[in-house]
Scaffold this motif. Structure first.
Motif, short mmCIF file in Angstrom:
data_model
loop_
_atom_site.label_atom_id
_atom_site.label_comp_id
_atom_site.label_asym_id
_atom_site.label_seq_id
_atom_site.Cartn_x
_atom_site.Cartn_y
_atom_site.Cartn_z
N LYS A 86 23.32 -59.09 46.50
CA LYS A 86 24.08 -57.85 46.64
C LYS A 86 25.14 -57.68 45.55
O LYS A 86 25.81 -56.66 45.50
N PHE A 87 25.32 -58.70 44.69
CA PHE A 87 26.35 -58.65 43.65
C PHE A 87 25.71 -58.32 42.31
O PHE A 87 24.62 -58.80 41.99
N ASP A 88 26.42 -57.55 41.52
CA ASP A 88 25.92 -57.11 40.21
C ASP A 88 26.64 -57.87 39.10
O ASP A 88 27.82 -57.63 38.82
N PHE A 89 25.92 -58.79 38.44
CA PHE A 89 26.49 -59.57 37.34
C PHE A 89 26.01 -59.07 35.98
O PHE A 89 26.24 -59.73 34.96
N SER A 90 25.34 -57.93 35.95
CA SER A 90 24.78 -57.44 34.69
C SER A 90 25.83 -57.22 33.60
O SER A 90 25.49 -57.35 32.40
N PRO A 91 27.12 -56.92 33.90
CA PRO A 91 28.09 -56.78 32.81
C PRO A 91 28.30 -58.06 32.00
O PRO A 91 28.90 -58.02 30.92
N LEU A 92 27.81 -59.21 32.49
CA LEU A 92 27.98 -60.47 31.77
C LEU A 92 26.82 -60.76 30.82
O LEU A 92 26.82 -61.81 30.16
N GLU A 93 25.86 -59.87 30.73
CA GLU A 93 24.73 -60.09 29.84
C GLU A 93 25.22 -60.20 28.39
O GLU A 93 25.99 -59.37 27.91
N GLY A 94 24.78 -61.25 27.70
CA GLY A 94 25.15 -61.46 26.31
C GLY A 94 26.55 -61.99 26.09
O GLY A 94 27.00 -62.11 24.94
N LYS A 95 27.26 -62.35 27.16
CA LYS A 95 28.65 -62.81 27.03
C LYS A 95 28.73 -64.34 27.07
O LYS A 95 27.89 -65.01 27.67
N ASP A 96 29.75 -64.88 26.41
CA ASP A 96 30.15 -66.27 26.61
C ASP A 96 31.08 -66.28 27.82
O ASP A 96 32.18 -65.72 27.76
N VAL A 97 30.65 -66.90 28.91
CA VAL A 97 31.38 -66.84 30.17
C VAL A 97 32.09 -68.17 30.42
O VAL A 97 31.45 -69.23 30.42
N ILE A 98 33.39 -68.11 30.61
CA ILE A 98 34.21 -69.27 30.97
C ILE A 98 34.59 -69.13 32.43
O ILE A 98 35.09 -68.09 32.85
N LEU A 99 34.35 -70.17 33.22
CA LEU A 99 34.63 -70.12 34.65
C LEU A 99 35.85 -70.98 34.97
O LEU A 99 35.88 -72.16 34.62
N TRP A 100 36.84 -70.38 35.62
CA TRP A 100 38.08 -71.08 35.99
C TRP A 100 38.21 -71.05 37.51
O TRP A 100 38.82 -70.15 38.08
N PRO A 101 37.64 -72.02 38.21
CA PRO A 101 37.70 -72.03 39.68
C PRO A 101 39.05 -72.55 40.18
O PRO A 101 39.79 -73.22 39.46
N ASP A 102 39.35 -72.23 41.44
CA ASP A 102 40.49 -72.86 42.10
C ASP A 102 40.22 -74.36 42.18
O ASP A 102 39.07 -74.80 42.25
#
Length: 729
Positions: free
Chosen positions: A248-264
């Motif tokens: 149900k979530f749309d992650f398409s804006p991250l296509e082609g991006k370098d994604v850095i994840l900063w979790p709690d």
């Protein structure tokens, strides 16, 4: 299960919703409301109405049974009598909003009871302006959230054009213990609800960025945005995104991006980030990088906390980016030789000059009981000491910094005794760098660095926790793993895939930390009648598959020398000979420049350490050669004098060098001196003159004093007879 009635929330509308709405639809709404819940047969379990994981709140989900969607919260005693209460509690809806949600199944709407039975006129009043920092309106003991409820913060989700999709409001409550509790509610189209699909936060900014940071919550995303980063989050945080509702979530804006994840900084945060990382990759993210909270940060520490404490976020992210291995994209033009390899190539840095490179995995192999642990302990102490001009492994320590030793076999007492022998003055207390020694027999036992699970080779969980701390050491130069066999729960000796996987893991650790990772390993037993004499032979005796040596940048070995040679070296050095005392060693594999000379080690009987005595042994060998050459020259000059063919020191026709070069004699002295150059011949004669063993003489009263004669020979006695006058005048 004890079934409690709905209590004071029971109404005609509630019963109608329970009866008319398909049970499968109710079930899906339950799962969407509580993604942390667990199904166990016909029972659904969750921690509480707040949605945390647990089993205190239990519901019957048997769609064919009479008690469907009924149950009890055993921690509070609250009863549950249907989907209406679940949505009111879990989503903060009113009964009117629940009815609107199910309007398609209910037919003509009925006017529900007033929302506030004490002041019914509030049900139709216009929505007031939000008043921050006030508690939400209450009906009895129940908190009601709607558009009129004062809120503490609001976050707006928009599409790429800035059109509002949904607003998220935060409510801060004070519980009976005086502690703050946060509640979040989503509003769209004038009522509480969630859009489909569920968007990412801050879409306009992240679409224009090459690198996007995902954080857990809007507050953290806004904090990073205010620092100049393009940041986003998923709506609802850890409580709303799960494997079951990920579609149900749309992650398409991250296509082609370098994604850095900063979790709690907690397990729930890391689990959520791992799911987001997978979904981002599936959406076409160019690369992903998972940040680890610095060692010592408290539970739940996040990006907003980092900003509050003036933490150096830019350096934190930059260091993490430099340490983590990036995926390869062959279609990326930045990998072309003309753009990737520019400027002057960096020089190779060394931990030990010309011997062990810095920042690479290294195997140190020797037979059992050779003293590998002592040599690596000595190296680690010298690296941490910061003192220049210290020798180790046959070279000078070139890089200083922090060091770590993981010791699987030697306990704290044994390590203490070794340290005391090598540092009796206690200089270790003043080291400028850290040396951390982990005697694992005293610290809960050995843990695997790598283990095999379901035909995959993975980092061990306990080492993973320690490795998170290792990555926070900014000045690490050396990590020692002693021995390899204790830390690998896979057959690296017979399985090439296991050997390659472990060497690959060591290479990753070296790259991420910038330190040399030295692993102590065993060599096969050496036969007494077939001693090792070359580095190539030593390399072939390193145990395990060829993948072990092939997979490292450097390998160093030491081996016992033959007993006869060992006894001679001890005699020359005035050292008592004992078995397991005399060793040779060398670099047996190197991917770059390295000194491959064989080094000679003698065990120090006081410390037990193999010490490099190569220079002493070479000097002794050189001295012996010089002594032999002097004797050969003395014998040659005596022979020529006795034969009536005395020579001069440097004449063109009658000089010693020319006489040696043209001589056909088979005497040992002539054969030995034929390899000497003219300068060596002259220097050797000079040494004999200075020692008083050779002098110059005249053959006639008026002749020059240039003819060489040995002490006590015919020239010195006046009894010399030249073979021919022409040859000697």
């Amino acid at each position: 299960m004890t079934i409690l009635r709905f209590g004071n929330t029971t109404s005609q509308l509630t019963d109608k919703i329970s009866d008319l709405v398909p049970r499968t639809t109710q079930l899906q709404d339950l799962f969407d409301t509580y993604p942390n819940g667990v199904r166990h047969g016909t029972t659904f379990m969750i921690g509480s109405f707040q949605g945390e994981a647990g089993s205190s709140l239990q519901l019957n989900i048997d769609i064919h049974g009479p008690n469907f969607m009924r149950g009890q919260d055993w921690a509070t005693g609250d009863g549950v009598g249907g989907i209406t209460k679940i949505l009111m509690e879990g989503r903060g809806w009113t009964s009117r909003e629940v009815a609107a949600h199910y309007q398609a199944f209910l037919g003509t709407p009925q006017e529900p009871a007033p929302e506030n039975p004490i002041k019914p006129e509030l049900a139709s009043r216009p929505s007031p302006e939000p008043i921050p920092l006030q508690q939400p309106e209450q009906v009895g003991a129940k908190k009601v959230y709607n558009l009129d409820t004062p809120y503490d913060a609001e976050y707006t989700y928009t599409d790429a054009d800035g059109v509002v999709i949904v607003n998220v409001r935060k409510y801060v409550e004070i519980d009976s213990n005086g502690e703050e509790k946060k509640q979040f509610r989503q509003f769209m189209n004038g009522r509480m609800g969630l859009p489909e699909p569920r968007p990412l936060y801050n879409i306009p900014n992240i679409l224009n960025a090459e690198t996007v940071i995902w954080a857990e919550g809007e507050k953290c995303a806004d904090a990073l945005t205010n620092m100049g980063f393009a940041a986003t989050c998923t709506i609802g945080g850890a409580g709303m995104l799960s494997e079951r509702v990920a579609h149900k979530f749309d992650f398409s804006p991250l296509e082609g991006k370098d994604v850095i994840l900063w979790p709690d900084n907690d397990k729930a945060g890391r689990d959520l980030a791992a799911l987001v990382e997978r979904l981002a990759k599936e959406a076409g993210a160019k690369s992903t990088l998972m940040l680890r909270a610095p060692f010592g940060k408290p539970e739940k520490w996040d990006a907003a906390d980092a900003l509050d404490e003036q933490f150096d976020v830019h350096r934190f992210i930059r260091n993490s980016q430099s340490k983590i291995k990036k995926p390869i994209h062959l279609l990326d033009d930045s990998l072309n030789i003309g753009t990737y390899f520019v400027g002057r190539a960096p020089e190779q840095e060394y931990l030990i000059g010309g011997t062990i490179p810095l920042g690479v995995p290294t195997i140190f192999a020797a037979a059992g009981d050779s003293g590998k642990g002592m040599m690596t302990l000595d190296l680690a102490m010298k690296v941490a000491s910061g003192e220049p001009m210290q020798s180790s492994f046959g070279g000078l320590v070139s890089t200083f910094g922090d060091a770590i030793i993981l010791s699987a076999e030697d306990d704290k007492d044994e390590m203490h005794r070794r340290i005391e022998r090598m540092d009796p003055m206690g200089k270790r207390r003043e080291y400028p760098n850290n040396l951390k020694i982990l005697p694992l027999p005293n610290l809960g036992g050995v843990f695997p660095i790598m283990q095999k699970i379901d035909n995959s080779y993975v980092m061990g969980e306990e080492f993973g926790r320690i490795y998170d701390q290792i990555l926070e050491m900014q000045n690490l130069a050396l990590l020692v793993i002693d021995p390899m066999a204790s830390f690998v729960h896979a057959d690296v000796n017979a399985d090439p895939a296991a050997g390659a996987a472990f060497m690959g893991m060591l290479a990753q650790i070296s790259t991420e930390t910038g330190a040399t990772v030295m692993v102590n390993h065993h060599m096969a037993k050496i036969k007494d009648n077939d001693p090792v004499t070359t580095p190539e032979q030593a390399r072939n005796l390193i145990r395990g598959t060829s993948a072990i040596v092939d997979g490292v940048r450097c390998a160093f070995s030491v081996w016992n020398v033959e007993e006869r040679l060992g006894r001679q070296r001890c005699k020359d050095l005035n050292v008592d000979y004992a078995r397991n005392t005399v060793f040779d060693g060398a670099v047996v594999k190197a991917n770059g420049p390295a000194n491959r000379d064989i080094r000679h080690f003698i065990r120090n009987q006081n410390t037990g350490l193999l010490e490099d005595r190569s220079e002493d042994i070479r000097n002794l060998a050189l001295s012996e050669a010089v002594r032999n050459r002097l004797q050969h020259m003395f014998d040659f000059l005596a022979m020529m004098e006795n034969d009536g063919n005395a020579v001069t020191k440097g004449g063109a026709n009658d000089g010693a060098f020319e006489a040696i070069r043209t001589s056909s004699s088979g005497e040992p002295c002539v054969i030995a001196l034929k390899v000497c150059g003219e300068t060596t011949v002259k220097n050797t004669i000079t040494a004999l003159q200075e020692a008083g063993r050779v002098d110059t003489h005249r053959l006639t009263q008026s002749g020059a004093s240039k003819w060489l004669g040995v002490t006590g020979g015919p020239l010195s006695r006046g009894e010399y007879e030249a073979r021919t006058a022409r040859e000697n005048l």
